[in-house]
Design an enzyme around this catalytic site. Structure first.
Site, PDB file in Angstrom:
ATOM      1  NE  ARG A  77      -9.350 -32.272 -45.808  1.00 42.44           N
ATOM      2  CZ  ARG A  77     -10.023 -32.362 -46.952  1.00 42.44           C
ATOM      3  NH1 ARG A  77     -10.396 -33.528 -47.412  1.00 42.44           N
ATOM      4  NH2 ARG A  77     -10.324 -31.267 -47.618  1.00 42.44           N
TER       5      ARG A  77
ATOM      6  CG  ASP B  47     -10.062 -24.594 -37.492  1.00 39.91           C
ATOM      7  OD1 ASP B  47     -10.709 -24.027 -38.392  1.00 39.91           O
ATOM      8  OD2 ASP B  47     -10.604 -25.094 -36.485  1.00 39.91           O
TER       9      ASP B  47
ATOM     10  CE1 TYR C 125     -20.564 -23.861 -51.151  1.00 41.90           C
ATOM     11  CE2 TYR C 125     -21.883 -23.996 -53.150  1.00 41.90           C
ATOM     12  CZ  TYR C 125     -20.653 -23.855 -52.534  1.00 41.90           C
ATOM     13  OH  TYR C 125     -19.511 -23.717 -53.291  1.00 41.90           O
TER      14      TYR C 125
ATOM     15  CE  LYS D  88     -19.174 -20.694 -51.690  1.00 40.50           C
ATOM     16  NZ  LYS D  88     -17.756 -20.360 -51.390  1.00 40.50           N
TER      17      LYS D  88
END
Length: 323
Positions: A36, A51, A140, A144
């Protein structure tokens, strides 16, 4: 002299971490980056749009800045990852591989957060040990666990000083929630101040491990400043502070807002994720190896959340925060 590049710096952890690191090491020594636009942080020191999936761009920025450390925070969180599992896998894994590869080439140290999501329903729940069965049931969590193994591999194979923490749910007032299962513990404060009531997407008795963001930021800094020789595990230390249910959090909020109301409309996806995680992490190894100690308990966190949010949402009420 440390020169720290942060990826994903516009996220929940990065927002506060960048500020604390600039205070500690100097504004010019910290380079927050994010996919962003970083315009809002640029006035406080250097910042770039980056990025981390672009290996060449990452390599170029790391070398140009002369980074000694990379704090890799860019990731898709638990609930959001279940909406787009393939995208989450690509971002969470490819970004980390790129960071570790550049670190191997440049000699940078690496910090990357893991999560309580790395555990699954077969893990001992109260507490979950530092070393135990890890069979997560979410994308997720899969990323991890894989990330922890990658960090260990790059340390063993290429000598990368890669360190990490398994965080519980994190609560903060400085950045909006980022798509995690524990987001209710942030949303609830906004709803309390704006509407006086909240509809929770978890059941009232869902007990979850939590930490207030100032403790999390301090844990990151303390781990990265710890002597390497003192670290047996080095990567993916369990850390925790408090564990509570939505009903208990609502009661703590009523100390400050007696008329606060809460009801419950459990979301099946997020409830299933929460139910698959341990209730509490055993962080004794972090306490023994590098002196970890949390500071905030539930009443302290609630008081500070109201103080901080009142200052942001309605500056004229900041003086009354905590009453």
């Amino acid at each position: 002299m440390k020169r720290i590049l942060i990826t994903g710096a516009a996220g929940q952890i990065g927002t506060e971490l960048a500020s604390r690191l600039r205070d500690r090491y100097g504004p010019g020594m910290i380079l927050p980056t994010d996919i962003r636009d970083p315009v809002s942080w640029a006035s406080l020191g250097p910042a770039e749009r980056l990025d981390c999936l672009d290996l060449d761009a990452l390599r170029t920025v790391v070398r140009r800045f002369g980074a000694t450390d990379i704090f890799h925070l860019a990731a898709i969180l638990s609930a959001a990852a279940e909406e787009s599992p393939l995208r989450a896998y690509q971002i969470n894994m490819d970004g980390l591989v790129n960071v570790l590869q550049v670190a191997a080439e440049t000699g940078c140290r690496v910090f990357t957060p893991s999560s309580i999501a790395a555990f699954g329903p077969e893990t001992p729940s109260d507490p979950a040990p530092q070393s135990t069965l890890q069979r997560p049931t979410t994308m997720y969590g899969v990323t991890k666990v894989a990330g922890e193994l990658l960090c260990d591999y790059y340390h063993a194979r290429f000598g990368v000083d890669a360190r990490g923490l398994r965080f519980p749910g994190l609560v903060s007032y400085t950045a909006p929630p980022g798509g995690g299962t524990t987001d209710y513990a942030v949303d609830i404060f906004h709803a309390a101040l704006e509407r006086g009531r909240y509809t929770c997407f978890l059941k009232p008795d869902t007990r979850m491990d939590m930490m207030y963001m100032p403790d999390a930021i301090r844990a990151i800094i303390e781990l990265m400043e710890a002597p390497a020789a003192s670290l047996v595990h080095r990567n993916a230390f369990n850390v925790t502070a408090m564990h509570f249910t939505p009903a208990e959090l609502a009661n703590a909020i009523r100390v400050h807002m007696p008329g606060f109301e809460i009801d419950y409309d459990p979301d099946p996806v997020r409830q299933a994720i929460a139910d698959s995680w341990p209730e509490r992490l055993d962080d004794s190894e972090a306490r023994e190896q590098w002196g970890w100690r949390h500071e905030y308990e539930l009443p302290d966190m609630v008081a500070d959340m109201f103080r901080g949010l009142r200052a942001i949402l309605a500056p004229e009420t900041a003086a009354t925060a905590g009453r």
